[in-house]
Enzyme design. Sequence first.
Site, PDB file in Angstrom:
ATOM      1  N   GLN B 259       0.829  -1.200   0.000  1.00  0.00           N
ATOM      2  CA  GLN B 259       0.000   0.000   0.000  1.00  0.00           C
ATOM      3  C   GLN B 259       0.869   1.257   0.000  1.00  0.00           C
ATOM      4  OE1 GLN B 259      -3.212  -0.561  -0.285  1.00  0.00           O
ATOM      5  NE2 GLN B 259      -3.444   1.602  -0.718  1.00  0.00           N
ATOM      6  N   HIS B 262       2.422   3.056  -3.201  1.00  0.00           N
ATOM      7  CA  HIS B 262       1.614   3.786  -4.196  1.00  0.00           C
ATOM      8  C   HIS B 262       2.060   5.236  -4.313  1.00  0.00           C
ATOM      9  CE1 HIS B 262      -1.394   1.314  -6.057  1.00  0.00           C
ATOM     10  NE2 HIS B 262      -1.601   0.687  -4.934  1.00  0.00           N
ATOM     11  N   GLU B 327     -10.429   1.877   2.881  1.00  0.00           N
ATOM     12  CA  GLU B 327     -10.651   1.431   1.510  1.00  0.00           C
ATOM     13  C   GLU B 327     -10.457  -0.090   1.413  1.00  0.00           C
ATOM     14  OE1 GLU B 327      -7.603   2.879  -1.038  1.00  0.00           O
ATOM     15  OE2 GLU B 327      -8.690   2.438  -2.894  1.00  0.00           O
ATOM     16  N   HIS B 328      -9.313  -0.574   1.924  1.00  0.00           N
ATOM     17  CA  HIS B 328      -9.011  -2.013   1.933  1.00  0.00           C
ATOM     18  C   HIS B 328      -8.841  -2.482   3.372  1.00  0.00           C
ATOM     19  CE1 HIS B 328      -6.910  -0.321  -1.729  1.00  0.00           C
ATOM     20  NE2 HIS B 328      -7.681  -1.214  -2.305  1.00  0.00           N
ATOM     21  N   ASP B 361      -6.174  -5.934  -6.404  1.00  0.00           N
ATOM     22  CA  ASP B 361      -5.811  -4.864  -7.337  1.00  0.00           C
ATOM     23  C   ASP B 361      -5.863  -5.333  -8.792  1.00  0.00           C
ATOM     24  OD1 ASP B 361      -5.372  -2.989  -5.390  1.00  0.00           O
ATOM     25  OD2 ASP B 361      -3.225  -3.391  -5.215  1.00  0.00           O
ATOM     26  N   HIS B 420     -52.418  20.349  -8.551  1.00  0.00           N
ATOM     27  CA  HIS B 420     -52.161  18.935  -8.261  1.00  0.00           C
ATOM     28  C   HIS B 420     -53.476  18.231  -7.917  1.00  0.00           C
ATOM     29  CE1 HIS B 420     -47.966  20.076  -8.152  1.00  0.00           C
ATOM     30  NE2 HIS B 420     -47.585  18.858  -7.825  1.00  0.00           N
TER      31      HIS B 420
END
Lengths: 430, 430
Positions: B259, B262, B327-328, B361, B420
Amino acid sequence: MAVTLRQSDADFEQSFAAFLTTKREVSTDVDAAVRGIIAEVRNEGDAALLDYSLKFDRTDLAALGILITRADVDAAYATVDQEAVEALKFARERIRAYHTRQLPADEHFTDAVGVELGWRWNAVESAGLYVPGGTASYPSSVLMNAIPAKVAGVERLVMAVPAPDGVINPLVLVAADLAGVEEIYRVGGAQAIAALAYGTETIRPVAKIVGPGNAYVAAAKRQVFGTVGIDMIAGPSEVLVIADASNNPDWIAADLLAQAEHDGSAQSILITDDAAFGKAVETAIENQLKTLPRASIAAASWRDFGAVILVENFEAALPLANRIAAEHVELAIEDANGFLARLRNAGSVFLGRHTPEAIGDYVGGPNHVLPTARSARFSSGLSVMDFVKRTSTIKLGPDQLRALGPAAMTLAEAEGLHAHGRSISIRLNM
Amino acid sequence: MAVTLRQSDADFEQSFAAFLTTKREVSTDVDAAVRGIIAEVRNEGDAALLDYSLKFDRTDLAALGILITRADVDAAYATVDQEAVEALKFARERIRAYHTRQLPADEHFTDAVGVELGWRWNAVESAGLYVPGGTASYPSSVLMNAIPAKVAGVERLVMAVPAPDGVINPLVLVAADLAGVEEIYRVGGAQAIAALAYGTETIRPVAKIVGPGNAYVAAAKRQVFGTVGIDMIAGPSEVLVIADASNNPDWIAADLLAQAEHDGSAQSILITDDAAFGKAVETAIENQLKTLPRASIAAASWRDFGAVILVENFEAALPLANRIAAEHVELAIEDANGFLARLRNAGSVFLGRHTPEAIGDYVGGPNHVLPTARSARFSSGLSVMDFVKRTSTIKLGPDQLRALGPAAMTLAEAEGLHAHGRSISIRLNM
């Protein structure tokens, strides 16, 4: 008088394209002002809410309180018409029944390689519902926003509604109570959105904010998006009525006016294959306007944005309807189901001659918060799905990692991400 | 060195709350610049794309062409590694199989009153996929964005990718071709988003834009939202690894580094119930960093944003994981399924000791476009649902209108919307 477009005219494509891109709202740039308000609420908390409420709503929250109490709600019940309460309950049950069918299912399966895959849905933990003050403070919208959240399983549902000059529509409080909203704040505008997103001493932040509002509210929602989730940005409402000559022109005129009376930038469009019927509807509109309380609003909307589009046949109307991508579509034609099967872009469809759109505003069951301004091309009406989110799941054992690992390592290598590759190779003793 | 937080410490809540709100990105205010770029593309069309590409990407589109031709794609195939092509095909089949299960079902039912209700799903007609240039130009992301659109039934799928100094990653073009993208433009940045939203002479507009990008791309997506649909605004990536002492510290260290590599603002968090194991993982990280090509990036991420959180037991870890909303999430603990059942906020979960996040991934099947920066509290990963939209349907006959009409008229009256009410009463001869 509304514009008339004839598909048989040589310049129809040009006129129709221009019609589609007509702006119905003056977009006021309030971004900078809203940025200031949000910063102030983040810095000053409740004190900022008090200041802005005094300034914008002429309401002294130091005296009235930010929180609307149970006693306030009980007092509201005492002032409203019992028939309206019963109608709200009737609507609530129908809306709840329809939305309950939207609850999505979890998934879990094992593929041919033995990989366990799936996903799980969970409700958003807390949601904030914004309700405008003044004339756009609709009890029906409270139900439409709150019930999907409740059905989804949102535990904490918070409402914010301003009290201009100290006044809140009591039926809005009753609707909130009937929908199960247990936390209501007397605050509106961009400051309410900021409080819901970031929190103050009194208001704990929420995870998602929904509900309509003015330009300030819309800009604030856009700015806090990311910190919290938001629903769509609502624009002025619209209806597309597709009707043949077998309809009573008075009925169709009433439907077009029901949309037009919302506000001056609402839009009512009639597509018909019969010029005489189109004329008859226009005449009926003129007649009905004479006895309509909101005649000046409806007349302005029909004059500025209304349209009658004459087509050769309804087959030819289909691509036009898909390009208009209307929020509401009435199909008052013989083969309504056949048309529906090929209608791609529409928020909500009302089938047949006995389904006026107003039914959908209140008691039909489907949501009345729908994509406007052609956004039905890419978005949906509010639903239970707006209050849940999905977590994907995957489980490999040693065998599955041997099966999938090499391809993943190849791609990690190709992307220059060596630690990605190593997290696999280290488990494969490579 | 990453920070260590001990749940048993008296000031843990304070430290943890501060940790949660740590900003990992400097938000540069590019709104005004982007507003100018969008206006220029709307006014000047292709000419603006040529100007900006020359200025920002040092690429002469007048010579190279805005459109990437079939010959360009074929040329790309000739330069890439065949093993990578096979790995992309392997990934494509797995991603397609998983996403096909996401296709939602239409609904049609008749309620007790005889009202016909339901909804229909339709694919978005056209979608634009943005792919960044340079080092963040990932072929795997092309698959992850394009395949759900294809599975949803989007007919026209357009890709935009910049060519800094004339160069495009050939494997990105191959991935696009393998995923069925047939229309690719050599343009990037806010100008590409503007072209996809509003169109130019060469590029027809799309209905929805997805894909990651830099601050300019993100700001442009925010600004065109409403004219077109957009996906989430992606932030820096993160992983939360929850691991007990039965794990090999080297494996867990590799996952945390995968991770961290990145970019410098990525975040890797370890939650464990064993201080010695936490130390062992930290030592393993230091060792593995020595041989990692992207060591300086990974080391910066781990130093600035990494964390080891020591908990008493994994029951106590659950509320922390839900607040982190990563996220993960890797669950390398005995009772991973039990933990998952109560984990509410997570983008994607990787179960057991043999499911490193890197599998997800590339080749797992679930999407790798996932909610970052705690947005898993209110949003989901990319899916087929992002490329379809729902139209609700309702049909009443005369009997049903008699049953539902009065409550609707009561509510219309209460909201002051007389037209209406009239659209109903006129059909009931009232």
